[in-house]
Scaffold this motif. Structure first.
Motif, PDB file in Angstrom:
ATOM      1  N   LEU A  20      -4.620 -11.914   7.938  1.00  0.00           N
ATOM      2  CA  LEU A  20      -4.889 -11.795   7.118  1.00  0.00           C
ATOM      3  C   LEU A  20      -3.771 -11.178   6.144  1.00  0.00           C
ATOM      4  N   GLU A  21      -3.520 -11.841   5.007  1.00  0.00           N
ATOM      5  CA  GLU A  21      -2.565 -11.524   4.111  1.00  0.00           C
ATOM      6  C   GLU A  21      -2.661 -10.650   2.710  1.00  0.00           C
ATOM      7  N   LYS A  22      -2.434 -10.488   1.774  1.00  0.00           N
ATOM      8  CA  LYS A  22      -1.961  -9.717   0.697  1.00  0.00           C
ATOM      9  C   LYS A  22      -1.133  -9.225   0.126  1.00  0.00           C
ATOM     10  N   PHE A  23      -1.018 -10.549  -1.537  1.00  0.00           N
ATOM     11  CA  PHE A  23       0.202 -10.264  -2.279  1.00  0.00           C
ATOM     12  C   PHE A  23      -0.316  -9.746  -3.157  1.00  0.00           C
ATOM     13  N   VAL A  24       1.246  -8.743  -2.886  1.00  0.00           N
ATOM     14  CA  VAL A  24       0.756  -7.046  -3.853  1.00  0.00           C
ATOM     15  C   VAL A  24       1.846  -7.230  -5.067  1.00  0.00           C
ATOM     16  N   SER A  25       1.484  -7.203  -6.649  1.00  0.00           N
ATOM     17  CA  SER A  25       2.856  -7.025  -7.205  1.00  0.00           C
ATOM     18  C   SER A  25       2.985  -5.392  -7.416  1.00  0.00           C
ATOM     19  N   ARG A  26       2.731  -4.619  -6.782  1.00  0.00           N
ATOM     20  CA  ARG A  26       3.220  -3.538  -6.642  1.00  0.00           C
ATOM     21  C   ARG A  26       4.882  -3.048  -5.563  1.00  0.00           C
ATOM     22  N   HIS A  27       4.497  -5.044  -4.508  1.00  0.00           N
ATOM     23  CA  HIS A  27       5.712  -4.919  -3.367  1.00  0.00           C
ATOM     24  C   HIS A  27       6.641  -6.035  -3.632  1.00  0.00           C
ATOM     25  N   GLU A  28       6.175  -7.656  -4.851  1.00  0.00           N
ATOM     26  CA  GLU A  28       6.644  -7.998  -4.382  1.00  0.00           C
ATOM     27  C   GLU A  28       6.594  -8.899  -5.991  1.00  0.00           C
ATOM     28  N   PRO A  29       7.354  -9.702  -6.825  1.00  0.00           N
ATOM     29  CA  PRO A  29       6.802 -10.563  -7.566  1.00  0.00           C
ATOM     30  C   PRO A  29       5.885 -11.644  -7.541  1.00  0.00           C
ATOM     31  N   ILE A  30       5.210 -11.654  -8.039  1.00  0.00           N
ATOM     32  CA  ILE A  30       3.529 -12.648  -7.595  1.00  0.00           C
ATOM     33  C   ILE A  30       4.279 -13.774  -8.207  1.00  0.00           C
TER      34      ILE A  30
END
Length: 414
Positions: free
Chosen positions: A169-179
């Motif tokens: 289950l993946e999370k795309f997080v703006s704090r970690h990478e560019p959206i």
């Protein structure tokens, strides 16, 4: 004055998440009173679209912050005779198939036949109506986001998707990478309609298979940062929890199955947060440990089920009234008629204002006044009602995605 730190979590539900857009608009208007600080926004599928549009408006300093999101939904509606006819054809066909009145043919969305038939059926329609990627690019500048890099600025954006390749289950997080555009598309990739979205060596499907919506990660410092741990989590809920009667017809069974599947991860996450809250309330953690994250009390969250015992940290969630839920169906997830989208946005605004009043009564605060909107929408949020849209002639003979007499006996599948 110290403002409460709020995390907002938006459940998925296709076109029915226009309700979410209306609810977020009402919450943003309330935030103008400076009582709240939105530290994070999460979403899945249609909820991820709303969350991303709102986040982007915050990032570029746009006001009103909800304007871009509402404009997106207005453009996402069927416009003109050709688009309205296409929309009605898709709705009617899907309903007849799910009722067992038409045979179902399964084609891979990656197959040349499926792509060719889709291109033929949508020929002559607006690109922004038929090409979801193009519509997203119009309202979000992904090149600009890439130039920013990871963002420490509040609010943090988080979107959920399922990695088909690894099963994670993946999370795309703006704090970690560019959206990226692919992040939003991955969260929206219903496998029966869209091919898996490739990111690197992996393929991704709709966030329904992961977290609907992401909630637990909103309280993890590694994801949002220790300074962004929320005091409250406000949930915008699309899938109804209960159903008055046991489904028997084939389409009703499909409706209820989808509702249950869409809520499984949500209820599991709420149970976990309740356990953590009970540990905090019971003094299980050392004060110096909690002080690292500025945690002074349990995080206010909604209940999983209305029958659960009341606890001091429970607050309401933002959801559709029961009569509205009864009138919606699964097929309504693809209904992009203007009357349906506008009606759902209005329902969401009313629900958002109603939530603020009910929450204030529980926590002992006065409800914040909205920044904008006619006086009639500000003075009586708890009793606000929005009339359903009238059905067109082409849909009166079939079940429609609004609470008319023909569908009031059914619970919506979102």
């Amino acid at each position: 004055m110290t403002r409460l730190k709020i995390a907002v979590a938006c459940q998925g539900g296709g076109s029915q998440t226009a309700f979410t857009a209306g609810a977020l608009k009402a919450l943003c208007e309330a935030q103008a009173g400076q009582e709240f600080d939105f530290v994070s926004i999460s979403g899945t599928s249609g909820g991820a679209v709303c969350a991303a549009l709102l986040w982007y408006a915050y990032e570029i300093g746009e006001r009103p912050v909800w304007g871009r999101m509402i404009e997106f939904w207005k453009e996402n509606t069927a416009q003109g005779w050709a688009e309205e006819s296409f929309n009605e054809l898709m709705l009617t066909s899907m309903r007849l198939v799910n009722q067992g009145l038409l045979p179902a043919y399964q084609f891979s969305p990656s197959s040349p036949y499926f792509k060719g038939m889709t291109a033929l059926a949508t020929g002559g329609l607006r690109p922004n109506f038929t090409d979801f990627s193009a519509l997203l690019r119009k309202y979000i500048d992904f090149d600009r986001i890439a130039a920013w890099g990871p963002r420490e600025k509040r609010p943090v954006l988080m979107m959920g998707a399922a990695n088909v390749s690894s099963g994670q289950l993946e999370k795309f997080v703006s704090r970690h990478e560019p959206i990226r555009l692919e992040h939003i598309l991955a969260s929206c990739a219903v496998p029966s309609i869209f091919p898996a979205v490739r990111i690197g060596d992996s393929g991704f499907w709709d966030g329904l298979f992961s977290d609907n919506p992401p909630i637990e990660e909103l309280i993890r410092p590694r994801s949002v940062g220790a300074e962004n741990l929320p005091d409250e989590i406000w949930l915008v809920k699309i899938n109804p929890t209960a159903r008055k009667r046991i489904p028997e017809a084939s389409d009703e069974i499909l409706d209820r199955r989808n509702q249950l599947e869409g809520n499984i991860s949500l209820f599991q996450q709420l149970r976990h947060l309740e356990f953590i809250n009970d540990l905090i309330a019971g003094g299980a953690f050392r004060p110096e440990f909690l002080n690292q994250f500025a945690v002074k009390a349990p995080i206010r969250i909604p209940k999983g089920f209305s029958s659960d015992p009341n606890k001091s940290y429970h607050i309401p969630c933002i959801e559709m009234p029961e009569d509205v839920q009864e009138g919606l169906d699964y097929e309504g997830k693809i209904d992009r008629s203007a009357r349906n989208i506008d009606w759902l946005i209005a329902q969401g605004e009313a629900a958002g204002r109603r939530f603020l009043v009910e929450r204030a009564a529980i926590v002992g605060q006065s409800a914040p006044a909205a920044e904008k909107g006619p006086p009639s929408t500000r003075k009586s949020a708890s009793s606000a009602k929005v009339s359903p849209p009238a059905a067109s002639a082409s849909t009166r003979s079939a079940k429609v995605s609004t609470p008319t007499a023909a569908t009031r006996s059914r619970r919506g599948r979102t």
